[in-house]
Design an enzyme around this catalytic site. Structure first.
Site, PDB file in Angstrom:
ATOM      1  N   ARG A  50     -33.817  -7.801  29.132  1.00 46.80           N
ATOM      2  CA  ARG A  50     -34.381  -8.819  30.181  1.00 46.80           C
ATOM      3  C   ARG A  50     -35.975  -9.036  29.600  1.00 46.80           C
ATOM      4  O   ARG A  50     -36.692  -8.006  29.728  1.00 46.80           O
ATOM      5  CB  ARG A  50     -34.594  -8.206  31.422  1.00 46.80           C
ATOM      6  CG  ARG A  50     -33.083  -7.971  31.768  1.00 46.80           C
ATOM      7  CD  ARG A  50     -33.334  -7.412  33.390  1.00 46.80           C
ATOM      8  NE  ARG A  50     -32.294  -7.078  33.923  1.00 46.80           N
ATOM      9  CZ  ARG A  50     -31.905  -6.838  35.253  1.00 46.80           C
ATOM     10  NH1 ARG A  50     -32.756  -7.069  35.966  1.00 46.80           N
ATOM     11  NH2 ARG A  50     -30.814  -6.497  35.561  1.00 46.80           N
ATOM     12  N   ASP A  52     -39.480 -10.959  31.041  1.00 45.08           N
ATOM     13  CA  ASP A  52     -39.760 -11.338  32.422  1.00 45.08           C
ATOM     14  C   ASP A  52     -40.153 -13.009  31.995  1.00 45.08           C
ATOM     15  O   ASP A  52     -40.616 -13.334  31.030  1.00 45.08           O
ATOM     16  CB  ASP A  52     -40.992 -10.630  32.718  1.00 45.08           C
ATOM     17  CG  ASP A  52     -40.567  -9.471  33.610  1.00 45.08           C
ATOM     18  OD1 ASP A  52     -39.533  -9.459  34.265  1.00 45.08           O
ATOM     19  OD2 ASP A  52     -41.221  -8.467  33.548  1.00 45.08           O
ATOM     20  N   ARG A 197     -45.945  -3.601  29.788  1.00 46.11           N
ATOM     21  CA  ARG A 197     -47.177  -4.174  30.214  1.00 46.11           C
ATOM     22  C   ARG A 197     -48.035  -3.035  30.929  1.00 46.11           C
ATOM     23  O   ARG A 197     -49.368  -3.324  30.957  1.00 46.11           O
ATOM     24  CB  ARG A 197     -46.895  -5.325  31.110  1.00 46.11           C
ATOM     25  CG  ARG A 197     -46.435  -6.390  30.282  1.00 46.11           C
ATOM     26  CD  ARG A 197     -45.456  -7.336  31.050  1.00 46.11           C
ATOM     27  NE  ARG A 197     -46.176  -7.955  32.222  1.00 46.11           N
ATOM     28  CZ  ARG A 197     -45.287  -8.512  33.272  1.00 46.11           C
ATOM     29  NH1 ARG A 197     -44.318  -8.775  33.002  1.00 46.11           N
ATOM     30  NH2 ARG A 197     -46.216  -8.918  34.213  1.00 46.11           N
TER      31      ARG A 197
END
Lengths: 254, 254
Positions: A50, A52, A197
């Site tokens: 996935r 973002d 991140r």
């Protein structure tokens, strides 16, 4: 029925990430629409991770199963004709029926770009994180090194997804300055939600003197998200490499 | 009153070129709005060249006159705060009252990027001309060399603007392949309307075997637009350098 693996790239600026969402345009949905037209039947794609909203991919792997008899080498051009210009299929190959882009993935590399200059650069807008305060790349590299190895990464993940374990292995986390760009490359056997991140945010905090590189081990051991640095914005993040065994491994290696 | 020169960059994708237009958003208008707010009075900017819709600038010079007493080194950050993210002022300096960004310009360099690969790259969308047929850069370099020198460039311009003379001097026109990118750099004392893009189109035609490099001199001598190659799309074109004497020269040289 065949199982086909695709190697693709996308500029994530205009998408709400990879995974299908009811009320937002995603890369998965856009790709599936194009694949379904090429295959003449509804196609469901599995992505290697996935990403973002706003996150990019330079090397992304997806697979899909189909009864269509289209030759595998014809797929990239056929699909690209139907895809918008911010997504492109680079190549395709047939893989074992058991292959699954996310479950078969051995490790992944993400690259994060910081545009570290006093003045913004229009050509890096949506492509890098603009950070006007000078960051020392050597301090960053020292901090990044503290993440390498097997750890519980709870301190650098956002909640929101259930996982069986929060233990992962980071193989490398390198920091390199190329002019005004600071490039951070991190490779792991898996990433928790927002882990890459939050690691970059922690490394930036070390350059600002807010977190000592020596304290990162302790922060990881504490498991407390509040002790680590912030989650940096998505536009600097790129999926840059995914590793597999077998045919998909060759596809992603070229 | 002072005369201020600005060095700026812009991603031209969302603009109808530099020059003010009644019914379309241009870089000039966007910059003038920001400058007028910073200076507290209406400001008119003079740009170093008209760029077309979609054309980019890595190094662009504009100047404006103002009664504002804002220190010149405060201007870039003040203006950037008000500008959208696709335009940025890099630096500013005070120049002689007689300085005019277009009239004082001695020579300019444009760079044209061709993304020459079978498969498109989403990160070059709007930033390069996607050309899937392989082009030989050596043939292109040979053709490009034929444009160097003083010539009448009528054969490679579009009509639409009045000019006193169609004679210009091209100082260099270089072709270099960097992986899938072919970079063409052309420097001249001035460019007729669409001249850079028609020259690139002619060079591409030479690689396709449609125009022999040896015939380019003849094509220029004929002055016939129909004999040269097509005008390539704007998104591959960047203004990359402008030369001046004096203070603006130093500004654009750093």
């Amino acid at each position: 029925m065949r199982n086909i693996a695709l190697r693709l790239m996308y500029d994530g600026t205009n998408y709400h990430g990879w995974q299908f969402q009811k009320n937002a345009v995603t890369v998965e949905e856009t790709l599936e629409k194009a694949l379904s037209r090429v295959c003449g039947e509804p196609v469901k794609a599995v992505g290697c991770g996935r990403t973002d909203a706003g996150v990019h991919a330079k090397n992304y792997c997806a697979n899909f199963k189909t009864n269509s008899r289209i030759p595998v080498d014809k797929i990239p051009l056929a699909v690209n004709t139907l895809l918008p210009n911010d997504i492109a299929v680079q190549s395709a190959c047939e893989v074992d029926m058991g292959f699954n882009a996310i479950l078969s993935c051995e490790k992944k590399e993400y690259t994060y770009l910081i545009y570290n200059s006093r003045i913004k650069d229009p050509f890096y807008h949506c492509r890098a994180y603009f950070y006007p305060v000078h960051l020392n790349e050597n301090t960053m590299a020292e901090a990044a090194g503290a993440f390498v190895g097997e750890h519980d990464f709870s301190a650098v993940r956002s909640v929101g997804t259930d996982v069986q374990s929060t233990i992962r292995t980071v193989y490398y986390f390198q920091v390199e300055r190329k002019g005004d760009i600071i490039e951070l490359r991190v490779c792991a056997n898996g990433f928790l939600y927002n882990m890459a991140r939050a690691m970059v945010g922690t490394v930036i905090y070390s350059a600002l003197g807010k977190i000592a590189p020596e304290s990162i081990e302790e922060i990881l051991n504490s498991g407390r998200r509040s002790l680590a640095g912030p989650t940096v914005p998505p536009q600097g993040l790129y999926m840059t490499k995914v590793w597999y065994n077998g045919a998909a491994g060759n596809l992603m290696d070229n």
